[in-house]
Design a protein around this motif. Structure first.
Motif, PDB file in Angstrom:
ATOM      1  N   GLU A 350       0.818  -1.208   0.000  1.00 18.68           N
ATOM      2  CA  GLU A 350       0.000   0.000   0.000  1.00 18.68           C
ATOM      3  C   GLU A 350       0.860   1.270   0.000  1.00 18.68           C
ATOM      4  OE1 GLU A 350      -2.650   0.046   3.295  1.00 18.68           O
ATOM      5  OE2 GLU A 350      -3.318   2.085   2.851  1.00 18.68           O
ATOM      6  N   TYR A 351       1.984   1.218   0.712  1.00 19.65           N
ATOM      7  CA  TYR A 351       2.840   2.403   0.778  1.00 19.65           C
ATOM      8  C   TYR A 351       4.122   2.275  -0.049  1.00 19.65           C
ATOM      9  CZ  TYR A 351      -0.229   4.057   4.475  1.00 19.65           C
ATOM     10  OH  TYR A 351      -1.324   4.486   5.179  1.00 19.65           O
ATOM     11  N   ALA A 352       4.499   1.047  -0.404  1.00 15.48           N
ATOM     12  CA  ALA A 352       5.792   0.857  -1.066  1.00 15.48           C
ATOM     13  C   ALA A 352       5.888   1.689  -2.352  1.00 15.48           C
ATOM     14  CB  ALA A 352       6.004  -0.622  -1.365  1.00 15.48           C
ATOM     15  N   TYR A 353       4.878   1.572  -3.204  1.00 13.20           N
ATOM     16  CA  TYR A 353       4.898   2.329  -4.462  1.00 13.20           C
ATOM     17  C   TYR A 353       4.761   3.824  -4.208  1.00 13.20           C
ATOM     18  CZ  TYR A 353       4.977  -1.465  -7.811  1.00 13.20           C
ATOM     19  OH  TYR A 353       5.372  -2.526  -8.574  1.00 13.20           O
ATOM     20  N   LYS A 354       3.856   4.161  -3.289  1.00 17.07           N
ATOM     21  CA  LYS A 354       3.616   5.584  -2.975  1.00 17.07           C
ATOM     22  C   LYS A 354       4.916   6.262  -2.557  1.00 17.07           C
ATOM     23  CE  LYS A 354      -0.961   6.116  -1.395  1.00 17.07           C
ATOM     24  NZ  LYS A 354      -1.820   5.653  -0.352  1.00 17.07           N
ATOM     25  N   LEU A 355       5.651   5.594  -1.694  1.00 16.14           N
ATOM     26  CA  LEU A 355       6.882   6.208  -1.178  1.00 16.14           C
ATOM     27  C   LEU A 355       7.942   6.280  -2.270  1.00 16.14           C
ATOM     28  CD1 LEU A 355       7.041   4.537   2.366  1.00 16.14           C
ATOM     29  CD2 LEU A 355       6.347   6.874   1.810  1.00 16.14           C
ATOM     30  N   LEU A 356       8.004   5.222  -3.068  1.00 17.68           N
ATOM     31  CA  LEU A 356       9.001   5.229  -4.143  1.00 17.68           C
ATOM     32  C   LEU A 356       8.740   6.398  -5.099  1.00 17.68           C
ATOM     33  CD1 LEU A 356      11.430   3.832  -5.475  1.00 17.68           C
ATOM     34  CD2 LEU A 356       9.827   2.364  -6.720  1.00 17.68           C
ATOM     35  N   GLU A 357       7.488   6.552  -5.499  1.00 12.39           N
ATOM     36  CA  GLU A 357       7.146   7.650  -6.412  1.00 12.39           C
ATOM     37  C   GLU A 357       7.378   9.007  -5.749  1.00 12.39           C
ATOM     38  OE1 GLU A 357       6.379   7.474  -9.748  1.00 12.39           O
ATOM     39  OE2 GLU A 357       7.076   5.446  -9.304  1.00 12.39           O
ATOM     40  N   ARG A 358       7.189   9.050  -4.454  1.00 14.64           N
ATOM     41  CA  ARG A 358       7.347  10.312  -3.717  1.00 14.64           C
ATOM     42  C   ARG A 358       8.796  10.802  -3.694  1.00 14.64           C
ATOM     43  NH1 ARG A 358       3.280  11.958  -0.144  1.00 14.64           N
ATOM     44  NH2 ARG A 358       3.917  13.183   1.659  1.00 14.64           N
ATOM     45  N   TYR A 359       9.738   9.838  -3.617  1.00 15.78           N
ATOM     46  CA  TYR A 359      11.127  10.255  -3.408  1.00 15.78           C
ATOM     47  C   TYR A 359      12.069   9.997  -4.582  1.00 15.78           C
ATOM     48  CZ  TYR A 359       9.334  10.008   1.381  1.00 15.78           C
ATOM     49  OH  TYR A 359       8.574  10.172   2.511  1.00 15.78           O
ATOM     50  N   ARG A 360      11.717   9.084  -5.473  1.00 14.48           N
ATOM     51  CA  ARG A 360      12.730   8.613  -6.409  1.00 14.48           C
ATOM     52  C   ARG A 360      13.218   9.672  -7.393  1.00 14.48           C
ATOM     53  NH1 ARG A 360      10.664   4.510 -11.018  1.00 14.48           N
ATOM     54  NH2 ARG A 360      12.912   4.666 -11.375  1.00 14.48           N
ATOM     55  N   TYR A 361      12.445  10.718  -7.611  1.00  9.24           N
ATOM     56  CA  TYR A 361      12.866  11.733  -8.578  1.00  9.24           C
ATOM     57  C   TYR A 361      13.670  12.853  -7.933  1.00  9.24           C
ATOM     58  CZ  TYR A 361       9.480   9.013 -11.110  1.00  9.24           C
ATOM     59  OH  TYR A 361       8.820   7.952 -11.667  1.00  9.24           O
ATOM     60  N   ASP A 362      13.772  12.839  -6.622  1.00 10.51           N
ATOM     61  CA  ASP A 362      14.531  13.895  -5.929  1.00 10.51           C
ATOM     62  C   ASP A 362      15.652  13.353  -5.057  1.00 10.51           C
ATOM     63  OD1 ASP A 362      12.809  16.003  -6.775  1.00 10.51           O
ATOM     64  OD2 ASP A 362      11.318  15.198  -5.376  1.00 10.51           O
ATOM     65  N   HIS A 363      15.593  12.085  -4.738  1.00 10.99           N
ATOM     66  CA  HIS A 363      16.567  11.561  -3.777  1.00 10.99           C
ATOM     67  C   HIS A 363      17.232  10.301  -4.322  1.00 10.99           C
ATOM     68  CE1 HIS A 363      14.992  14.286  -0.793  1.00 10.99           C
ATOM     69  NE2 HIS A 363      13.772  13.810  -0.977  1.00 10.99           N
ATOM     70  N   LEU A 575      29.267   4.808  -5.536  1.00  8.95           N
ATOM     71  CA  LEU A 575      30.636   5.115  -5.961  1.00  8.95           C
ATOM     72  C   LEU A 575      30.675   6.284  -6.939  1.00  8.95           C
ATOM     73  CD1 LEU A 575      32.472   1.690  -6.433  1.00  8.95           C
ATOM     74  CD2 LEU A 575      32.865   3.461  -4.707  1.00  8.95           C
ATOM     75  N   CYS A 576      29.683   6.364  -7.817  1.00  2.00           N
ATOM     76  CA  CYS A 576      29.694   7.494  -8.762  1.00  2.00           C
ATOM     77  C   CYS A 576      28.838   8.636  -8.209  1.00  2.00           C
ATOM     78  CB  CYS A 576      29.237   7.057 -10.151  1.00  2.00           C
ATOM     79  SG  CYS A 576      27.513   6.591 -10.254  1.00  2.00           S
ATOM     80  N   GLN A 577      28.367   8.471  -6.987  1.00  2.00           N
ATOM     81  CA  GLN A 577      27.482   9.448  -6.328  1.00  2.00           C
ATOM     82  C   GLN A 577      26.398   9.900  -7.312  1.00  2.00           C
ATOM     83  OE1 GLN A 577      27.584  10.025  -2.881  1.00  2.00           O
ATOM     84  NE2 GLN A 577      25.565  10.683  -3.508  1.00  2.00           N
ATOM     85  N   ALA A 578      25.618   8.910  -7.709  1.00  2.00           N
ATOM     86  CA  ALA A 578      24.500   9.225  -8.607  1.00  2.00           C
ATOM     87  C   ALA A 578      23.499  10.093  -7.854  1.00  2.00           C
ATOM     88  CB  ALA A 578      23.836   7.930  -9.069  1.00  2.00           C
ATOM     89  N   THR A 579      22.814  10.934  -8.574  1.00  2.00           N
ATOM     90  CA  THR A 579      21.814  11.773  -7.905  1.00  2.00           C
ATOM     91  C   THR A 579      20.507  11.009  -7.751  1.00  2.00           C
ATOM     92  OG1 THR A 579      21.324  12.681 -10.068  1.00  2.00           O
ATOM     93  CG2 THR A 579      22.760  13.992  -8.635  1.00  2.00           C
ATOM     94  N   LEU A 580      20.286  10.037  -8.630  1.00  2.00           N
ATOM     95  CA  LEU A 580      19.055   9.239  -8.618  1.00  2.00           C
ATOM     96  C   LEU A 580      19.379   7.799  -8.985  1.00  2.00           C
ATOM     97  CD1 LEU A 580      16.859  11.564 -10.893  1.00  2.00           C
ATOM     98  CD2 LEU A 580      16.828  11.507  -8.390  1.00  2.00           C
ATOM     99  N   VAL A 581      18.465   6.895  -8.704  1.00  2.00           N
ATOM    100  CA  VAL A 581      18.582   5.534  -9.242  1.00  2.00           C
ATOM    101  C   VAL A 581      17.561   5.452 -10.378  1.00  2.00           C
ATOM    102  CG1 VAL A 581      18.300   3.078  -8.769  1.00  2.00           C
ATOM    103  CG2 VAL A 581      19.306   4.564  -7.033  1.00  2.00           C
ATOM    104  N   THR A 582      18.045   5.362 -11.596  1.00  3.61           N
ATOM    105  CA  THR A 582      17.139   5.382 -12.753  1.00  3.61           C
ATOM    106  C   THR A 582      16.754   3.962 -13.158  1.00  3.61           C
ATOM    107  OG1 THR A 582      18.933   5.206 -14.339  1.00  3.61           O
ATOM    108  CG2 THR A 582      18.337   7.442 -13.629  1.00  3.61           C
ATOM    109  N   ASP A 583      15.707   3.852 -13.957  1.00  2.00           N
ATOM    110  CA  ASP A 583      15.331   2.542 -14.505  1.00  2.00           C
ATOM    111  C   ASP A 583      16.481   1.957 -15.314  1.00  2.00           C
ATOM    112  OD1 ASP A 583      12.882   2.592 -13.372  1.00  2.00           O
ATOM    113  OD2 ASP A 583      11.740   2.901 -15.222  1.00  2.00           O
ATOM    114  N   GLY A 584      17.177   2.833 -16.029  1.00  2.00           N
ATOM    115  CA  GLY A 584      18.305   2.365 -16.851  1.00  2.00           C
ATOM    116  C   GLY A 584      19.361   1.694 -15.984  1.00  2.00           C
ATOM    117  N   MET A 585      19.612   2.246 -14.827  1.00  3.84           N
ATOM    118  CA  MET A 585      20.627   1.651 -13.941  1.00  3.84           C
ATOM    119  C   MET A 585      20.159   0.278 -13.449  1.00  3.84           C
ATOM    120  SD  MET A 585      21.405   5.219 -12.011  1.00  3.84           S
ATOM    121  CE  MET A 585      22.337   4.737 -10.581  1.00  3.84           C
ATOM    122  N   ILE A 586      18.870   0.164 -13.215  1.00  2.00           N
ATOM    123  CA  ILE A 586      18.357  -1.131 -12.734  1.00  2.00           C
ATOM    124  C   ILE A 586      18.400  -2.166 -13.868  1.00  2.00           C
ATOM    125  CG2 ILE A 586      16.292  -2.270 -11.811  1.00  2.00           C
ATOM    126  CD1 ILE A 586      15.827   0.443 -10.328  1.00  2.00           C
TER     127      ILE A 586
END
Ligand SMILES: NC(=O)C1=CN([C@@H]2O[C@H](COP(=O)(O)OP(=O)(O)OC[C@H]3O[C@@H](n4cnc5c(N)ncnc54)[C@H](O)[C@@H]3O)[C@@H](O)[C@H]2O)C=CC1
Ligand SMILES: CC(=O)C(=O)O
Ligand SMILES: [Mg+2]
Length: 700
Positions: A350-363, A575-586
């Protein structure tokens, strides 16, 4: 019981300055705490711990007043029988924060009062519940007299023990945890060197038992405990952690731990277990990782009744109030450690997706259950294709029956769709390759409105192949004849012999992926898969099983667990201090993992690489993640970017291509890429280093 009294101003005046200071501090703190609790932070200080008045009794006050010189007081006094005046004298504490907990002569563990936690900078370093010394004593005696853990480890009514978790596993877990508490270098060295043997002890399935029994077994506090009672204070609490350098946090709210349900604060065990893998499998420094739990209560009635439970005894807070707590946690840890990577773990769907969408574009963050699991499953499917001599691109024609439409199941399904689209399938065509079952059976358009938007896309037409909404897995498998049967339901052995037989009748080499954890939640066992698929299946489960056999032939039991991805994904991003974790990285992580397999292993049905050299797997995953991060422009660390560019110049960016498992020689070459070596070189390696004494205030 000590009778508490307010200190009269007369007695204040008559005491000496040092004493006045001591008492004033307490009074200031007490009044500040009162002010806070009436000024917008209700409930942040629980009642009844004496904070309303100075924690000093009349007798104690007289005793202190009678003391001739504090300076000459010995630090340790003999506390004789009750009621001795001297019992009221304070023990001097010369530290704040973690060192207080580490000092056996002053540590009170979970018996520290809230006022003491506040004064000694201990908030956040202990679970929320306070216990009395009597309760602690009772727990010690229970263990001493009855061997309570050992008894629990043999209790046939314990769900994990009855399902086959051995007391020996638990003994090993307890022993290793003891070493970890005393000597982390030794602990991580042993774990790293014996990873394949010990993963099932520090991680699933044993870590599941450790979580179920976390409060009972609580001895030494690790990590940070935030709770909904800390609202308004979290950023200050984050500063109670002794290190200015934290690279990665694993945080859970304990709401869905493995397939064991809501374990509340006890979920801390999973944050600790996952970070053990960060260190052992990916070379994060143990002093730079921080396990966290956000305790918002629990809806688990068993825990609410359990006297030994150390979390908040309240129903979970929900909705906006819940989201505000998590927001505050994220803001607090980011304020203290701006570059920290956050792994969200075992939040209920119930919250897993909500939280991911909430933070993944900024953190810099990812959800392990959604994204780590997805990357792991796709790697296994790719490797499964390679094992039966087919290219990765054939994924677009594969048919999947999936039991489980939670965060893990839907994460995997979406990811497989993405891979199908990458290989040419269009959006709708990809969705048609899936038959999804949840607790109510096959999902069709008949109840599409009752599921979330993500899932709706996969609802089958109402009269799909004569299957009604809610059809069971046996019927669906019999009618669909899928290539892959995937389980992320947490429901235990729901695949009957007939289901597996039907699967094997429909396809020559079925992929059988019961990915639920821990072992007894797996949808089928390796033995049953071997027997009912007549040795033709390729088996991969979330928790480890012994290899099975059929007709005298060994059938490998692969482990399809996100442990193959999250350590390397986090390492690469960090290690590369990415600003985000993108789908491409996954996606890069998935492909790198699939390519770790050697053809000779694939030929035997081994579709995930062995764990004995887990660091090499994590390094390959990390290198691929870093390259992708750089290609997408989210890598920021100059030194790492230089290494990536050097590697790109030498090897290009086509590391893992369609269907190419690593062959032995090529694999060795690949392993010698500059970036791979760079990653290995950056990993923490547990050895004893020379030690130097540095006095306080120097080098700080
Ligand atoms: N192998 C791995 O790396 C991972 C495994 N998992 C496992 O996946 C499982 C599920 O995790 P979540 O999705 O977060 O949980 P969840 O509780 O959100 O989802 C469970 C889903 O399974 C469905 N379900 C329940 N009983 C069922 C049945 N008899 N038949 C078909 N579907 C049924 C539920 O309706 C729900 O859709 C857990 O056991 C967890 O340990 C999760 C993450 C990683
Ligand atoms: C492996 C894992 O993350 C889970 O079962 O939740
Ligand atoms: Mg998980």
């Amino acid at each position: 019981m000590i009778r508490l009294a307010r200190v009269s101003s007369a007695s204040f005046k008559s005491s000496r300055p040092a004493l006045v200071d001591l008492l004033r501090n307490r009074i200031v703190l007490a009044s500040r705490a009162r002010a806070l609790s009436t000024a917008g932070a209700p409930g942040s200080i629980p009642e009844g711990d004496g904070i309303d008045g100075p924690l000093i009794s009349d007798k104690g006050l007289q005793a202190i007043e009678a003391t001739s010189s504090l300076k000459n007081e010995p630090r340790w006094r003999y506390h004789r029988g009750v009621p001795d005046l001297r019992q009221e004298l304070p023990t001097y504490v010369r530290d704040l924060g973690k060192p207080v907990l580490a000092d056996p002569l002053v540590n009170k563990g979970t018996a520290f009062l809230w006022s003491e936690r506040e004064r000694f900078h201990l908030r956040g370093l202990l679970p929320a519940r306070m216990v009395t010394m009597e309760e602690q004593t009772a727990k010690v005696l229970e263990e001493y007299r009855e061997g309570a853990w050992d008894k629990a480890a043999r209790d046939p009514n314990d769900e994990m023990v009855s399902a086959g978790l051995t007391p020996d596993n638990i003994r090993k877990w307890e022993y290793l945890t003891g070493i970890q508490g005393q000597n982390e270098t030794l602990y991580y060295r042993v774990l790293m060197d014996n990873f394949a043997e010990m993963a099932s002890v520090v991680y699933t399935p044993t870590v599941g038992w450790a979580c179920l029994n976390f409060s009972r077994m609580f001895r030494v506090a690790r990590g940070m405990y935030f709770s909904s009672r800390d609202k308004g204070h979290m950023v200050s609490i984050a500063y109670n952690w002794p290190s200015h350098e934290v690279d990665a946090i694993v945080v859970t709210d304990g709401s869905r731990i493995l397939g064991l349900g809501d374990l509340g604060m006890n979920g801390m065990g999973i944050s600790i277990g996952k970070l053990d893998l960060y260190v052992a499998a990916a070379g994060f420094h143990p002093a730079r990782v921080l396990p966290c739990v956000i305790d918002v209560g629990t809806n688990n009635p068993k825990l609410r009744k359990d006297k030994s439970y150390l979390g908040l005894n309240q129903p979970r807070i929900e909705g906006d109030e819940y989201l505000q707590v998590v927001d505050e946690f994220v803001a607090a840890v980011k304020a203290r450690w701006p570059n920290v990577l956050i792994q969200f773990e075992d939040f209920r769907t119930e919250y897993a997706y909500k939280l991911l969408e909430r933070y993944r574009y900024d953190h810099l963050c990812f959800n392990d259950d959604i994204q780590g699991t997805a990357a792991t499953a796709l790697a296994g499917i790719y490797a499964g294709l390679a094992a039966i001599g087919k290219p990765y691109s054939d994924i677009r024609h594969m048919r999947f029956v999936v039991c489980g439409a939670g965060s893990a199941g839907m994460g995997v399904i979406q990811w497989l769709c993405k891979a199908m689209e990458k290989h040419g399938a269009d959006h709708d065509e990809a969705a048609r390759n899936f038959w999804i079952l949840d607790a109510d059976g096959l999902l069709t358009e008949a109840r599409v409105s009752s599921v979330d938007k993500l899932t709706q896309r996969f609802a089958r037409p109402a009269a799909d192949g004569e299957m009604a909404d809610g059809a069971g897995v046996e019927e669906v498998v019999t009618k669909v004849r899928p290539d892959v049967l995937l389980g992320l339901s947490g429901a235990g052995r729901i695949w009957s012999p007939k289901t597996i037989e039907a699967l094997a009748e429909g396809t020559e080499r079925p992929l059988i992926f019961p990915m639920s954890n821990p072992s007894h939640k797996s949808e089928c066992s390796a033995e049953d898969a071997a027997k009912y698929a007549k040795g033709r299946g390729i088996f991969a489960s979330g928790s480890p099983f012994e290899d099975a056999a059929f007709d005298g032939k060994v059938l490998p039991s692969n482990q399809s667990n996100n442990l193959y991805v999250f350590p390397g994904l986090a390492l690469g991003a960090k290690l590369c201090q990415a600003t985000l974790v993108t789908d491409g990285m996954i996606m890069a992580a998935s492909e790198a993992l699939a390519a770790c397999n050697r053809p000779e292993d694939l030929a035997k049905g081994r579709i995930y690489p062995g764990l004995s050299d887990v660091r090499s797997i994590s390094a390959r995953v990390a290198a691929a993640v870093m390259k992708q991060a750089h290609l997408e422009g989210v890598a920021t660390r100059k030194e790492a970017i230089a290494a990536i560019e050097k590697d790109l110049r030498a090897f290009g960016d086509d590391t893992e291509q369609d269907g190419d498992a690593r062959d032995s020689e090529e694999g060795e070459d690949d392993m010698k890429t500059f970036l791979y070596k760079y990653v290995l070189n950056e990993m923490y390696f547990p050895v004893y280093t020379p030690l130097a004494y540095v006095p306080r205030g120097v080098l700080e």
